[in-house]
Design a protein around this motif. Structure first.
Motif, PDB file in Angstrom:
ATOM      1  N   ASN A  34     130.827 101.398  98.875  1.00 35.56           N
ATOM      2  CA  ASN A  34     129.986 100.309  98.943  1.00 35.56           C
ATOM      3  C   ASN A  34     130.876  98.930  99.511  1.00 35.56           C
ATOM      4  O   ASN A  34     130.831  97.878  99.025  1.00 35.56           O
ATOM      5  CB  ASN A  34     129.564  99.872  97.422  1.00 35.56           C
ATOM      6  CG  ASN A  34     130.792  99.585  96.514  1.00 35.56           C
ATOM      7  OD1 ASN A  34     131.954  99.929  97.017  1.00 35.56           O
ATOM      8  ND2 ASN A  34     130.376  99.370  95.412  1.00 35.56           N
ATOM      9  N   TYR A  35     131.451  99.461 100.475  1.00 34.41           N
ATOM     10  CA  TYR A  35     132.290  98.234 101.216  1.00 34.41           C
ATOM     11  C   TYR A  35     131.437  97.384 102.108  1.00 34.41           C
ATOM     12  O   TYR A  35     131.528  96.160 102.218  1.00 34.41           O
ATOM     13  CB  TYR A  35     133.175  98.900 102.467  1.00 34.41           C
ATOM     14  CG  TYR A  35     134.600  99.215 101.900  1.00 34.41           C
ATOM     15  CD1 TYR A  35     134.720  99.781 100.715  1.00 34.41           C
ATOM     16  CD2 TYR A  35     135.687  98.977 102.693  1.00 34.41           C
ATOM     17  CE1 TYR A  35     135.985 100.197 100.282  1.00 34.41           C
ATOM     18  CE2 TYR A  35     136.795  99.189 102.357  1.00 34.41           C
ATOM     19  CZ  TYR A  35     137.109  99.710 100.989  1.00 34.41           C
ATOM     20  OH  TYR A  35     138.404 100.165 100.616  1.00 34.41           O
ATOM     21  N   GLY A  36     130.185  97.862 102.271  1.00 36.37           N
ATOM     22  CA  GLY A  36     128.950  97.178 102.834  1.00 36.37           C
ATOM     23  C   GLY A  36     129.031  97.468 104.476  1.00 36.37           C
ATOM     24  O   GLY A  36     129.666  98.394 104.966  1.00 36.37           O
ATOM     25  N   PHE A  37     128.007  96.856 104.983  1.00 40.17           N
ATOM     26  CA  PHE A  37     127.848  97.361 106.414  1.00 40.17           C
ATOM     27  C   PHE A  37     127.750  96.112 107.498  1.00 40.17           C
ATOM     28  O   PHE A  37     127.515  94.982 106.859  1.00 40.17           O
ATOM     29  CB  PHE A  37     126.471  98.042 106.584  1.00 40.17           C
ATOM     30  CG  PHE A  37     126.409  99.510 106.023  1.00 40.17           C
ATOM     31  CD1 PHE A  37     126.686 100.475 106.785  1.00 40.17           C
ATOM     32  CD2 PHE A  37     126.227  99.440 104.679  1.00 40.17           C
ATOM     33  CE1 PHE A  37     126.858 101.711 106.227  1.00 40.17           C
ATOM     34  CE2 PHE A  37     126.322 100.948 104.134  1.00 40.17           C
ATOM     35  CZ  PHE A  37     126.287 101.952 104.809  1.00 40.17           C
ATOM     36  N   SER A  38     128.117  96.339 108.508  1.00 38.83           N
ATOM     37  CA  SER A  38     128.354  94.912 109.630  1.00 38.83           C
ATOM     38  C   SER A  38     127.455  95.360 110.900  1.00 38.83           C
ATOM     39  O   SER A  38     127.531  96.789 111.183  1.00 38.83           O
ATOM     40  CB  SER A  38     129.737  94.714 109.842  1.00 38.83           C
ATOM     41  OG  SER A  38     129.727  94.079 110.906  1.00 38.83           O
ATOM     42  N   SER A  39     126.849  94.622 111.559  1.00 33.71           N
ATOM     43  CA  SER A  39     126.502  94.851 112.745  1.00 33.71           C
ATOM     44  C   SER A  39     127.382  95.314 114.026  1.00 33.71           C
ATOM     45  O   SER A  39     127.077  95.691 114.914  1.00 33.71           O
ATOM     46  CB  SER A  39     125.364  93.795 113.190  1.00 33.71           C
ATOM     47  OG  SER A  39     126.176  92.616 113.276  1.00 33.71           O
ATOM     48  N   SER A  40     128.621  94.971 113.505  1.00 37.15           N
ATOM     49  CA  SER A  40     129.739  95.284 114.281  1.00 37.15           C
ATOM     50  C   SER A  40     130.383  96.405 113.915  1.00 37.15           C
ATOM     51  O   SER A  40     130.822  96.448 112.781  1.00 37.15           O
ATOM     52  CB  SER A  40     130.517  94.172 114.692  1.00 37.15           C
ATOM     53  OG  SER A  40     129.969  92.933 114.944  1.00 37.15           O
ATOM     54  N   PRO A  41     131.033  97.352 114.719  1.00 38.10           N
ATOM     55  CA  PRO A  41     131.964  98.407 114.103  1.00 38.10           C
ATOM     56  C   PRO A  41     133.287  97.812 113.395  1.00 38.10           C
ATOM     57  O   PRO A  41     133.714  96.791 114.078  1.00 38.10           O
ATOM     58  CB  PRO A  41     132.043  99.405 115.427  1.00 38.10           C
ATOM     59  CG  PRO A  41     131.096  98.759 116.482  1.00 38.10           C
ATOM     60  CD  PRO A  41     130.778  97.582 116.167  1.00 38.10           C
ATOM     61  N   LYS A  42     133.544  98.398 112.541  1.00 35.96           N
ATOM     62  CA  LYS A  42     134.988  98.173 112.110  1.00 35.96           C
ATOM     63  C   LYS A  42     136.199  98.290 113.237  1.00 35.96           C
ATOM     64  O   LYS A  42     135.980  99.221 113.901  1.00 35.96           O
ATOM     65  CB  LYS A  42     135.218  98.817 110.999  1.00 35.96           C
ATOM     66  CG  LYS A  42     136.691  98.934 110.219  1.00 35.96           C
ATOM     67  CD  LYS A  42     136.610 100.112 109.028  1.00 35.96           C
ATOM     68  CE  LYS A  42     137.912 100.589 109.143  1.00 35.96           C
ATOM     69  NZ  LYS A  42     138.174 101.688 108.100  1.00 35.96           N
ATOM     70  N   GLY A  43     136.930  97.498 113.145  1.00 33.81           N
ATOM     71  CA  GLY A  43     138.084  97.633 114.087  1.00 33.81           C
ATOM     72  C   GLY A  43     137.794  97.325 115.448  1.00 33.81           C
ATOM     73  O   GLY A  43     138.578  97.654 116.380  1.00 33.81           O
ATOM     74  N   GLU A  44     136.508  96.686 115.707  1.00 39.78           N
ATOM     75  CA  GLU A  44     136.169  96.325 117.199  1.00 39.78           C
ATOM     76  C   GLU A  44     137.119  95.617 117.850  1.00 39.78           C
ATOM     77  O   GLU A  44     137.326  95.881 119.121  1.00 39.78           O
ATOM     78  CB  GLU A  44     134.748  95.809 117.135  1.00 39.78           C
ATOM     79  CG  GLU A  44     134.154  95.602 118.566  1.00 39.78           C
ATOM     80  CD  GLU A  44     132.741  94.943 118.468  1.00 39.78           C
ATOM     81  OE1 GLU A  44     132.818  94.003 118.021  1.00 39.78           O
ATOM     82  OE2 GLU A  44     131.703  95.662 118.877  1.00 39.78           O
TER      83      GLU A  44
END
Ligand code: ZN
Length: 61
Positions: A34-44
């Protein structure tokens, strides 16, 4: 149609808006976190480190 995608901030799994709406208590359907979601990929930003950086005007041409 411009479909939106969201990226798990743990496993970086990609889901679409429909899947986001159906999440069980915000948990990732792929890794269950449940870290959550972002519209940008992680580590972009890490990914672009050392790469050629394009500014806004490059995209407008
Ligand atoms: Zn995940």
């Amino acid at each position: 149609m411009n479909e939106m995608f969201f990226y798990c901030q743990d496993c970086n799994g990609k889901i679409n808006l429909d899947q986001l709406a159906l999440l069980d208590q915000g948990k990732c359907p792929i890794c269950g976190s449940n870290y959550g979601f972002s519209s940008s990929p992680k580590g972009e930003h890490d990914q672009f480190e050392g790469a050629v950086v394009l500014n806004d005007t490059d995209f407008l041409q």
